[in-house]
Every structure is written in C-alpha cells, then in structure tokens.
Design a protein around this motif. Sequence first.
Motif, PDB file in Angstrom:
ATOM      1  N   ALA A  76       0.973  -1.250   0.032  1.00 23.81           N
ATOM      2  CA  ALA A  76      -0.033   0.302   0.200  1.00 23.81           C
ATOM      3  C   ALA A  76       0.707   1.225   0.072  1.00 23.81           C
ATOM      4  CB  ALA A  76      -0.890   0.083   1.160  1.00 23.81           C
ATOM      5  N   GLU A  77       1.816   1.276   0.868  1.00 25.74           N
ATOM      6  CA  GLU A  77       2.767   2.431   0.701  1.00 25.74           C
ATOM      7  C   GLU A  77       3.461   2.640  -0.469  1.00 25.74           C
ATOM      8  OE1 GLU A  77       6.460   4.122   3.820  1.00 25.74           O
ATOM      9  OE2 GLU A  77       5.597   2.245   4.130  1.00 25.74           O
ATOM     10  N   LEU A  78       4.166   1.263  -1.051  1.00 31.65           N
ATOM     11  CA  LEU A  78       4.934   1.320  -2.162  1.00 31.65           C
ATOM     12  C   LEU A  78       3.994   1.991  -3.497  1.00 31.65           C
ATOM     13  CD1 LEU A  78       7.299   0.690  -3.741  1.00 31.65           C
ATOM     14  CD2 LEU A  78       6.105  -1.483  -4.365  1.00 31.65           C
ATOM     15  N   ASP A  79       2.692   1.441  -3.475  1.00 31.71           N
ATOM     16  CA  ASP A  79       1.643   2.042  -4.419  1.00 31.71           C
ATOM     17  C   ASP A  79       1.496   3.538  -4.401  1.00 31.71           C
ATOM     18  OD1 ASP A  79       1.438  -0.341  -5.786  1.00 31.71           O
ATOM     19  OD2 ASP A  79      -0.543  -0.872  -4.726  1.00 31.71           O
TER      20      ASP A  79
ATOM     21  N   LEU B 283      16.950   2.659  -7.494  1.00 35.74           N
ATOM     22  CA  LEU B 283      17.099   2.184  -6.159  1.00 35.74           C
ATOM     23  C   LEU B 283      15.889   1.182  -6.051  1.00 35.74           C
ATOM     24  CD1 LEU B 283      17.263   5.497  -3.956  1.00 35.74           C
ATOM     25  CD2 LEU B 283      18.533   3.308  -3.902  1.00 35.74           C
ATOM     26  N   LEU B 284      14.688   1.295  -7.108  1.00 34.53           N
ATOM     27  CA  LEU B 284      13.650   0.400  -7.153  1.00 34.53           C
ATOM     28  C   LEU B 284      14.151  -0.900  -7.664  1.00 34.53           C
ATOM     29  CD1 LEU B 284      11.258   2.478  -9.190  1.00 34.53           C
ATOM     30  CD2 LEU B 284      10.935   2.143  -6.915  1.00 34.53           C
ATOM     31  N   ALA B 285      15.147  -1.165  -8.479  1.00 34.31           N
ATOM     32  CA  ALA B 285      15.891  -2.581  -8.584  1.00 34.31           C
ATOM     33  C   ALA B 285      16.568  -2.997  -7.213  1.00 34.31           C
ATOM     34  CB  ALA B 285      16.850  -2.301  -9.917  1.00 34.31           C
ATOM     35  N   PHE B 286      17.237  -2.038  -6.611  1.00 37.07           N
ATOM     36  CA  PHE B 286      17.866  -2.325  -5.422  1.00 37.07           C
ATOM     37  C   PHE B 286      16.946  -2.885  -4.473  1.00 37.07           C
ATOM     38  CE2 PHE B 286      20.862  -1.294  -1.897  1.00 37.07           C
ATOM     39  CZ  PHE B 286      22.022  -2.156  -2.370  1.00 37.07           C
ATOM     40  N   ASN B 287      15.978  -2.237  -4.277  1.00 41.24           N
ATOM     41  CA  ASN B 287      14.664  -2.613  -3.407  1.00 41.24           C
ATOM     42  C   ASN B 287      14.270  -4.229  -3.711  1.00 41.24           C
ATOM     43  OD1 ASN B 287      13.127  -2.340  -1.058  1.00 41.24           O
ATOM     44  ND2 ASN B 287      12.072  -0.487  -2.081  1.00 41.24           N
ATOM     45  N   THR B 288      14.151  -4.379  -4.877  1.00 38.47           N
ATOM     46  CA  THR B 288      13.633  -5.778  -5.280  1.00 38.47           C
ATOM     47  C   THR B 288      14.727  -6.679  -4.941  1.00 38.47           C
ATOM     48  OG1 THR B 288      12.784  -4.862  -7.179  1.00 38.47           O
ATOM     49  CG2 THR B 288      13.274  -7.154  -7.300  1.00 38.47           C
ATOM     50  N   LEU B 289      16.293  -6.391  -4.818  1.00 42.30           N
ATOM     51  CA  LEU B 289      16.964  -7.550  -4.161  1.00 42.30           C
ATOM     52  C   LEU B 289      16.751  -7.771  -2.649  1.00 42.30           C
ATOM     53  CD1 LEU B 289      20.409  -6.080  -5.554  1.00 42.30           C
ATOM     54  CD2 LEU B 289      18.913  -7.721  -6.322  1.00 42.30           C
ATOM     55  N   PHE B 290      16.285  -6.610  -2.037  1.00 41.06           N
ATOM     56  CA  PHE B 290      15.724  -6.903  -0.564  1.00 41.06           C
ATOM     57  C   PHE B 290      14.940  -8.109  -0.319  1.00 41.06           C
ATOM     58  CE2 PHE B 290      16.814  -2.282   0.094  1.00 41.06           C
ATOM     59  CZ  PHE B 290      18.492  -2.438   0.318  1.00 41.06           C
ATOM     60  N   VAL B 291      13.862  -8.217  -1.309  1.00 42.10           N
ATOM     61  CA  VAL B 291      12.905  -9.091  -1.269  1.00 42.10           C
ATOM     62  C   VAL B 291      13.362 -10.381  -1.828  1.00 42.10           C
ATOM     63  CG1 VAL B 291      10.402  -9.467  -2.109  1.00 42.10           C
ATOM     64  CG2 VAL B 291      11.047  -7.165  -1.527  1.00 42.10           C
ATOM     65  N   GLN B 292      13.955 -10.412  -2.931  1.00 41.83           N
ATOM     66  CA  GLN B 292      14.350 -11.678  -3.591  1.00 41.83           C
ATOM     67  C   GLN B 292      15.707 -12.557  -3.001  1.00 41.83           C
ATOM     68  OE1 GLN B 292      14.608 -10.235  -7.812  1.00 41.83           O
ATOM     69  NE2 GLN B 292      12.380 -10.685  -7.994  1.00 41.83           N
ATOM     70  N   LEU B 293      16.558 -11.698  -2.495  1.00 39.33           N
ATOM     71  CA  LEU B 293      17.678 -12.337  -2.179  1.00 39.33           C
ATOM     72  C   LEU B 293      18.097 -12.257  -0.610  1.00 39.33           C
ATOM     73  CD1 LEU B 293      20.162 -10.689  -4.953  1.00 39.33           C
ATOM     74  CD2 LEU B 293      18.931 -12.918  -4.843  1.00 39.33           C
TER      75      LEU B 293
ATOM     76  N   ASP C  73       5.729 -13.173   1.349  1.00 37.02           N
ATOM     77  CA  ASP C  73       4.634 -13.151   2.424  1.00 37.02           C
ATOM     78  C   ASP C  73       5.387 -12.506   3.721  1.00 37.02           C
ATOM     79  OD1 ASP C  73       6.194 -15.117   3.775  1.00 37.02           O
ATOM     80  OD2 ASP C  73       5.101 -16.647   2.118  1.00 37.02           O
ATOM     81  N   ASP C  74       4.531 -12.632   4.660  1.00 35.75           N
ATOM     82  CA  ASP C  74       5.165 -11.784   6.040  1.00 35.75           C
ATOM     83  C   ASP C  74       6.278 -12.661   6.486  1.00 35.75           C
ATOM     84  OD1 ASP C  74       3.209  -9.686   5.477  1.00 35.75           O
ATOM     85  OD2 ASP C  74       2.311 -10.454   7.506  1.00 35.75           O
ATOM     86  N   GLU C  75       6.413 -13.942   6.350  1.00 37.00           N
ATOM     87  CA  GLU C  75       7.038 -15.005   6.883  1.00 37.00           C
ATOM     88  C   GLU C  75       8.662 -14.679   6.260  1.00 37.00           C
ATOM     89  OE1 GLU C  75       9.953 -18.306   7.748  1.00 37.00           O
ATOM     90  OE2 GLU C  75       8.610 -18.118   6.050  1.00 37.00           O
ATOM     91  N   LYS C  76       8.419 -14.440   5.054  1.00 37.25           N
ATOM     92  CA  LYS C  76       9.833 -14.361   4.199  1.00 37.25           C
ATOM     93  C   LYS C  76      10.297 -12.660   4.524  1.00 37.25           C
ATOM     94  CE  LYS C  76       8.424 -17.348   0.318  1.00 37.25           C
ATOM     95  NZ  LYS C  76       7.969 -17.280  -0.830  1.00 37.25           N
ATOM     96  N   LEU C  77       9.667 -12.049   4.663  1.00 32.70           N
ATOM     97  CA  LEU C  77       9.969 -10.537   4.926  1.00 32.70           C
ATOM     98  C   LEU C  77      10.341 -10.280   6.231  1.00 32.70           C
ATOM     99  CD1 LEU C  77       6.972  -8.685   3.090  1.00 32.70           C
ATOM    100  CD2 LEU C  77       9.363  -8.779   2.381  1.00 32.70           C
TER     101      LEU C  77
ATOM    102  N   ARG D 101       6.810  -4.761  -7.524  1.00 27.14           N
ATOM    103  CA  ARG D 101       5.744  -4.943  -6.995  1.00 27.14           C
ATOM    104  C   ARG D 101       5.562  -6.505  -7.296  1.00 27.14           C
ATOM    105  NH1 ARG D 101       3.503  -0.658 -10.042  1.00 27.14           N
ATOM    106  NH2 ARG D 101       2.285   1.019  -8.614  1.00 27.14           N
ATOM    107  N   GLN D 102       5.790  -7.059  -8.075  1.00 29.50           N
ATOM    108  CA  GLN D 102       5.698  -8.587  -8.394  1.00 29.50           C
ATOM    109  C   GLN D 102       6.456  -9.461  -7.363  1.00 29.50           C
ATOM    110  OE1 GLN D 102       7.456  -9.869 -12.232  1.00 29.50           O
ATOM    111  NE2 GLN D 102       6.093 -11.666 -12.289  1.00 29.50           N
TER     112      GLN D 102
END
Length: 169
Positions: free
Chosen positions: A12-15, A54-64, A106-110, A99-100
């Motif tokens: 929600a914040e991201l959007d 920074l958006l691409a960098f942010n994606t790394l936080f989620v995926q790696l 999910d919360d657990e992964k985050l 976004r993808q």
Amino acid sequence: MHTSSIQQNILAELDHELAQTRKTLERVPFDQADYKPHPKSMSLWQLATHVVNLLAFNTLFVQLDSRDFLDPNAPKPGPTPTSHDELLARFDEYSATLRQALHGSDDEKLTHNFKLHRGEHTIMEMPKGAAVRIMGLNHSIHHRGQLTVYLRLLDIPVPGLYGPSADEK
C-alpha cells in the motif's frame, strides 16, 4: 478485529509512493540533465536515475538474502538512461518488478534477514521488510525530496505529493 500484514502495508505504501515519484520524474527536464545546485551535489540526471535504480535495489531486498558490493557478478542496474522516455520506461519496469517480487513474498519471508556488505564488512543487516522500508522506500523518498528542490531551483512547477504544492494552490 482486522489485521493487515507486513506485505500488505508495504504494498500500500509502495503504490502511493511510486505514483508520487512518477509524478516528480515526469517533470525532470532532460535538457537540464547536467544541472547541479552545488558542486558536491549529484547532477539532476544522476539523481533522477538514482531514484529509479533504487527500485531495482529494493527488489534485491525481497528476492535475495544478501548483496556484496564487491561481487562482480551481482545484479546491477542498466546504463544511464539517455532520454526522458527511457527514464520513465525504466521506472515503470523496475516498479512492476518490485511489485511482482513483493506479491510473490509473504510476511514470513519478509522477516528473514537481508545483509548488505562489502566483502567481510557488513553495511546493514535487518529483516527484509525493514530493509524495504528503510533502505528502499525511505531512501527513495529522501532523494525524491532532493529532486523537488532541484525542480524548484529550476523554476519548474513542483507536484503536490502529500497535498497541493505551492504551485498547485
């Protein structure tokens, strides 16, 4: 009682913030790309590109689980955009990818840690959700704020981001 998840809150914040950032980037004049308000400042184009990357960098936080700045094979953003259309296209692409990635998490992964380091030196280590908020969103909002100052100094109308700007009243 309704509770929302870490993931839902971040999305929600991201959007909201992505919409505001795109409004700001739409006003960045490519013909003044080299403008700097001070010799120590980034140029207008360096700053706008940094906000997008920074958006691409942010994606790394989620995926790696980690990112080593010394790793020559680590993902890096593409070359500096050479037009306003290219900057906005990259923003849209990186926004969709982020976004993808968040939708696929999910919360657990985050709650798992992300470690940002340079070889053996740890720069930051925190839960992924916190990294997205602090090193991703807050960092991007900070630089977007700098961009709005550049726009003001160039006498370009500043968009309202959390209500109308002085230019929109």
